[in-house]
Design an enzyme around this catalytic site. Sequence first.
Site, PDB file in Angstrom:
ATOM      1  N   GLN A 100       0.850  -1.197   0.000  1.00 14.04           N
ATOM      2  CA  GLN A 100       0.000   0.000   0.000  1.00 14.04           C
ATOM      3  C   GLN A 100       0.884   1.246   0.000  1.00 14.04           C
ATOM      4  OE1 GLN A 100      -3.550  -0.666   2.915  1.00 14.04           O
ATOM      5  NE2 GLN A 100      -1.805  -1.849   3.678  1.00 14.04           N
ATOM      6  N   VAL A 102       3.644   4.127  -0.873  1.00 14.94           N
ATOM      7  CA  VAL A 102       3.948   4.890  -2.091  1.00 14.94           C
ATOM      8  C   VAL A 102       5.434   5.250  -2.137  1.00 14.94           C
ATOM      9  CG1 VAL A 102       1.588   5.782  -2.274  1.00 14.94           C
ATOM     10  CG2 VAL A 102       3.269   7.083  -0.958  1.00 14.94           C
ATOM     11  N   HIS A 120      -1.411   1.669  -4.237  1.00 16.40           N
ATOM     12  CA  HIS A 120      -1.791   3.088  -4.109  1.00 16.40           C
ATOM     13  C   HIS A 120      -0.866   4.011  -4.882  1.00 16.40           C
ATOM     14  CE1 HIS A 120      -3.907   1.782  -0.151  1.00 16.40           C
ATOM     15  NE2 HIS A 120      -4.635   1.533  -1.225  1.00 16.40           N
ATOM     16  N   GLY A 188       2.894  -4.506   8.967  1.00 19.46           N
ATOM     17  CA  GLY A 188       2.761  -3.071   9.202  1.00 19.46           C
ATOM     18  C   GLY A 188       1.567  -2.400   8.573  1.00 19.46           C
ATOM     19  N   SER A 190      -2.653  -1.254   9.317  1.00 22.78           N
ATOM     20  CA  SER A 190      -3.798  -1.164  10.244  1.00 22.78           C
ATOM     21  C   SER A 190      -5.051  -1.773   9.604  1.00 22.78           C
ATOM     22  CB  SER A 190      -4.069   0.304  10.581  1.00 22.78           C
ATOM     23  OG  SER A 190      -4.478   1.000   9.395  1.00 22.78           O
ATOM     24  N   ALA A 232       8.698  -4.172  12.840  1.00 26.48           N
ATOM     25  CA  ALA A 232       8.987  -4.985  11.655  1.00 26.48           C
ATOM     26  C   ALA A 232      10.490  -5.205  11.489  1.00 26.48           C
ATOM     27  CB  ALA A 232       8.412  -4.296  10.420  1.00 26.48           C
TER      28      ALA A 232
HETATM   29  C1  BV8 Z   1     -11.809   3.377  -3.608  1.00 31.01           C
HETATM   30  C2  BV8 Z   1      -2.241   7.356  -0.890  1.00 31.01           C
HETATM   31  C3  BV8 Z   1     -13.661   3.330  -5.073  1.00 31.01           C
HETATM   32  C4  BV8 Z   1      -2.369   8.681  -0.289  1.00 31.01           C
HETATM   33  C5  BV8 Z   1      -3.834   6.044   0.290  1.00 31.01           C
HETATM   34  C6  BV8 Z   1     -16.061   4.371   4.155  1.00 31.01           C
HETATM   35  C7  BV8 Z   1     -16.090   5.751   4.131  1.00 31.01           C
HETATM   36  C8  BV8 Z   1     -15.358   6.502   3.205  1.00 31.01           C
HETATM   37  C9  BV8 Z   1     -14.568   5.856   2.256  1.00 31.01           C
HETATM   38  C10 BV8 Z   1     -14.554   4.483   2.317  1.00 31.01           C
HETATM   39  C11 BV8 Z   1     -15.284   3.733   3.221  1.00 31.01           C
HETATM   40  N1  BV8 Z   1     -15.027   2.425   3.005  1.00 31.01           N
HETATM   41  C12 BV8 Z   1     -14.161   2.312   2.006  1.00 31.01           C
HETATM   42  C13 BV8 Z   1     -13.892   3.553   1.570  1.00 31.01           C
HETATM   43  C14 BV8 Z   1     -13.045   3.904   0.507  1.00 31.01           C
HETATM   44  C15 BV8 Z   1     -11.664   4.316   0.965  1.00 31.01           C
HETATM   45  C16 BV8 Z   1     -11.248   3.767   2.316  1.00 31.01           C
HETATM   46  O1  BV8 Z   1     -10.867   2.624   2.440  1.00 31.01           O
HETATM   47  N2  BV8 Z   1     -11.327   4.606   3.349  1.00 31.01           N
HETATM   48  C17 BV8 Z   1     -10.970   4.164   4.678  1.00 31.01           C
HETATM   49  C18 BV8 Z   1     -10.034   5.169   5.334  1.00 31.01           C
HETATM   50  C19 BV8 Z   1     -12.259   4.003   5.473  1.00 31.01           C
HETATM   51  N3  BV8 Z   1     -10.856   3.735  -0.045  1.00 31.01           N
HETATM   52  C20 BV8 Z   1     -10.663   4.437  -1.168  1.00 31.01           C
HETATM   53  O2  BV8 Z   1     -11.074   5.570  -1.366  1.00 31.01           O
HETATM   54  C21 BV8 Z   1      -9.886   3.693  -2.239  1.00 31.01           C
HETATM   55  N4  BV8 Z   1     -10.580   3.840  -3.477  1.00 31.01           N
HETATM   56  O3  BV8 Z   1     -12.412   2.785  -2.764  1.00 31.01           O
HETATM   57  O4  BV8 Z   1     -12.305   3.694  -4.837  1.00 31.01           O
HETATM   58  C22 BV8 Z   1     -13.879   3.611  -6.498  1.00 31.01           C
HETATM   59  C23 BV8 Z   1     -14.106   2.541  -7.357  1.00 31.01           C
HETATM   60  C24 BV8 Z   1     -14.361   2.804  -8.691  1.00 31.01           C
HETATM   61  C25 BV8 Z   1     -14.340   4.116  -9.168  1.00 31.01           C
HETATM   62  C26 BV8 Z   1     -14.070   5.182  -8.303  1.00 31.01           C
HETATM   63  C27 BV8 Z   1     -13.847   4.936  -6.948  1.00 31.01           C
HETATM   64  C28 BV8 Z   1      -8.509   4.316  -2.410  1.00 31.01           C
HETATM   65  C29 BV8 Z   1      -7.716   4.155  -1.141  1.00 31.01           C
HETATM   66  C30 BV8 Z   1      -6.306   4.662  -1.376  1.00 31.01           C
HETATM   67  C31 BV8 Z   1      -6.101   5.862  -0.519  1.00 31.01           C
HETATM   68  N5  BV8 Z   1      -4.715   6.268  -0.641  1.00 31.01           N
HETATM   69  N6  BV8 Z   1      -2.591   6.432   0.128  1.00 31.01           N
HETATM   70  C32 BV8 Z   1      -1.089   9.035   0.375  1.00 31.01           C
HETATM   71  O5  BV8 Z   1      -0.304   8.135   0.740  1.00 31.01           O
HETATM   72  O6  BV8 Z   1      -0.889  10.245   0.539  1.00 31.01           O
HETATM   73  S1  BV8 Z   1      -4.247   5.215   1.683  1.00 31.01           S
HETATM   74  C33 BV8 Z   1      -3.096   5.361   2.924  1.00 31.01           C
HETATM   75  O7  BV8 Z   1      -3.497   4.403   3.922  1.00 31.01           O
HETATM   76  C34 BV8 Z   1      -1.674   4.935   2.564  1.00 31.01           C
HETATM   77  O8  BV8 Z   1      -1.520   4.430   1.261  1.00 31.01           O
HETATM   78  C35 BV8 Z   1      -1.434   3.798   3.544  1.00 31.01           C
HETATM   79  O9  BV8 Z   1      -0.528   2.899   3.071  1.00 31.01           O
HETATM   80  C36 BV8 Z   1      -2.799   3.255   3.584  1.00 31.01           C
HETATM   81  C37 BV8 Z   1      -3.109   2.160   4.532  1.00 31.01           C
HETATM   82  O10 BV8 Z   1      -2.595   2.501   5.762  1.00 31.01           O
HETATM   83  P1  BV8 Z   1      -1.479   1.533   6.379  1.00 31.01           P
HETATM   84  O11 BV8 Z   1      -0.464   1.239   5.339  1.00 31.01           O
HETATM   85  O12 BV8 Z   1      -2.156   0.389   7.023  1.00 31.01           O
HETATM   86  O13 BV8 Z   1      -0.814   2.484   7.399  1.00 31.01           O
HETATM   87  P2  BV8 Z   1      -1.384   2.913   8.819  1.00 31.01           P
HETATM   88  O14 BV8 Z   1      -0.604   4.105   9.266  1.00 31.01           O
HETATM   89  O15 BV8 Z   1      -2.871   2.973   8.767  1.00 31.01           O
HETATM   90  O16 BV8 Z   1      -1.011   1.670   9.756  1.00 31.01           O
HETATM   91  C38 BV8 Z   1       0.348   1.406  10.018  1.00 31.01           C
HETATM   92  C39 BV8 Z   1       0.367   0.178  10.900  1.00 31.01           C
HETATM   93  O17 BV8 Z   1       1.727  -0.126  11.137  1.00 31.01           O
HETATM   94  C40 BV8 Z   1      -0.288   0.396  12.249  1.00 31.01           C
HETATM   95  O18 BV8 Z   1      -1.159  -0.693  12.517  1.00 31.01           O
HETATM   96  C41 BV8 Z   1       0.883   0.405  13.248  1.00 31.01           C
HETATM   97  O19 BV8 Z   1       0.571  -0.296  14.438  1.00 31.01           O
HETATM   98  C42 BV8 Z   1       1.937  -0.383  12.493  1.00 31.01           C
HETATM   99  N7  BV8 Z   1       3.305   0.036  12.780  1.00 31.01           N
HETATM  100  C43 BV8 Z   1       3.766   1.278  13.068  1.00 31.01           C
HETATM  101  N8  BV8 Z   1       5.111   1.213  13.238  1.00 31.01           N
HETATM  102  C44 BV8 Z   1       5.480  -0.084  13.031  1.00 31.01           C
HETATM  103  C45 BV8 Z   1       4.335  -0.839  12.737  1.00 31.01           C
HETATM  104  N9  BV8 Z   1       4.369  -2.164  12.498  1.00 31.01           N
HETATM  105  C46 BV8 Z   1       5.571  -2.761  12.529  1.00 31.01           C
HETATM  106  N10 BV8 Z   1       6.720  -2.110  12.795  1.00 31.01           N
HETATM  107  C47 BV8 Z   1       6.711  -0.779  13.055  1.00 31.01           C
HETATM  108  N11 BV8 Z   1       7.873  -0.144  13.316  1.00 31.01           N
END
Ligand code: BV8
Length: 242
Positions: A100, A102, A120, A188, A190, A232
């Site tokens: 996921q 970038v 993404h 890594g 959520s 990680a």
């Molecule tokens: C789509 C680019 C449809 C941007 C990203 C309900 C309401 C509203 C919207 C939605 C909904 N349900 C679904 C959706 C759609 C939405 C979505 O999922 N929203 C979520 C937030 C509810 N999804 C979309 O909009 C997607 N598109 O659905 O399109 C469609 C279909 C046809 C035609 C038109 C439209 C597009 C989603 C892509 C969004 N872009 N990134 C940018 O980067 O600036 S998402 C963003 O979150 C990043 O890419 C990131 O990678 C991604 C996921 O997050 P994680 O990678 O999991 O990172 P996070 O910080 O959350 O977690 C890190 C984890 O690591 C934690 O658990 C932590 O404990 C752990 N950690 C921390 N340190 C360590 C560690 N683990 C190990 N070692 C460590 N040291």
Amino acid sequence: MTPLQTARDILCNSRKLVVFTGAGVSADSGIPTFRGSGETGFWGKFDPMKLASPEGFVEDPKLVYDWYNWRRSQLPQVRPNPAHEAIGRLQQEGAVVITQNVDDLHERVAPTGATILKLHGTIIEDKCFSCDHREKVDTANLPPLHRCPKCGAYMRPAIVWFGEALDPDVWDAAEDYCTGCDAMLVVGTSAQVYPAAGLVFEAHRRRANVVVVNLDESPLDEMANVVLYGRAADLVPQIVGP
Ligand code: BV8
Ligand code: ZN
């Protein structure tokens, strides 16, 4: 068997391994994550729905473009960490990476010809907001917000924003790998963002063994064969071995 031994066993006996990563795999390289207890950074200070969305860009293209340039400016200073390197060793044995993220940290340590699917998109390229023109971005010499030389629309990061569809070819390939794998190492994430997070549930539904490495609990935990909580960079090399 300890969770570590179980995780090692699953990877050793896997013939079709997928490694699925999120921002947590890059956290130990100093790139802030979006959510969770680690060093969060991006979302904490900004409203993702404002900055990582087409509406946000249309409303204030310079604010959004500058935010990505701020993130890009960190890339020359960061290095792949031992988790990326261990995943690179898995790729030498044929594992496929679906990320996921970038950033380009997996790419920097991947063996030639390795498959990395970037669900993404990538922060080190720009794409035109309206035509198919794309440009590589030199993170050591960042361009300001600028217009497409072909059609005059604004250039924007080649990233999938909230509300935008994923690249269909990338998505189809990712689905194929996840439905066909016999094991998935998840590092890594959520598991908050869809449709990406759904790939892990799909692999599980197809009877793949799932190993989760994460700092915090996540919705994947109750479905995983084994969960290892921690960083990680510490855990993935222990699971993968030298
Ligand atoms: C789509 C680019 C449809 C941007 C990203 C309900 C309401 C509203 C919207 C939605 C909904 N349900 C679904 C959706 C759609 C939405 C979505 O999922 N929203 C979520 C937030 C509810 N999804 C979309 O909009 C997607 N598109 O659905 O399109 C469609 C279909 C046809 C035609 C038109 C439209 C597009 C989603 C892509 C969004 N872009 N990134 C940018 O980067 O600036 S998402 C963003 O979150 C990043 O890419 C990131 O990678 C991604 C996921 O997050 P994680 O990678 O999991 O990172 P996070 O910080 O959350 O977690 C890190 C984890 O690591 C934690 O658990 C932590 O404990 C752990 N950690 C921390 N340190 C360590 C560690 N683990 C190990 N070692 C460590 N040291
Ligand atoms: Zn254009």
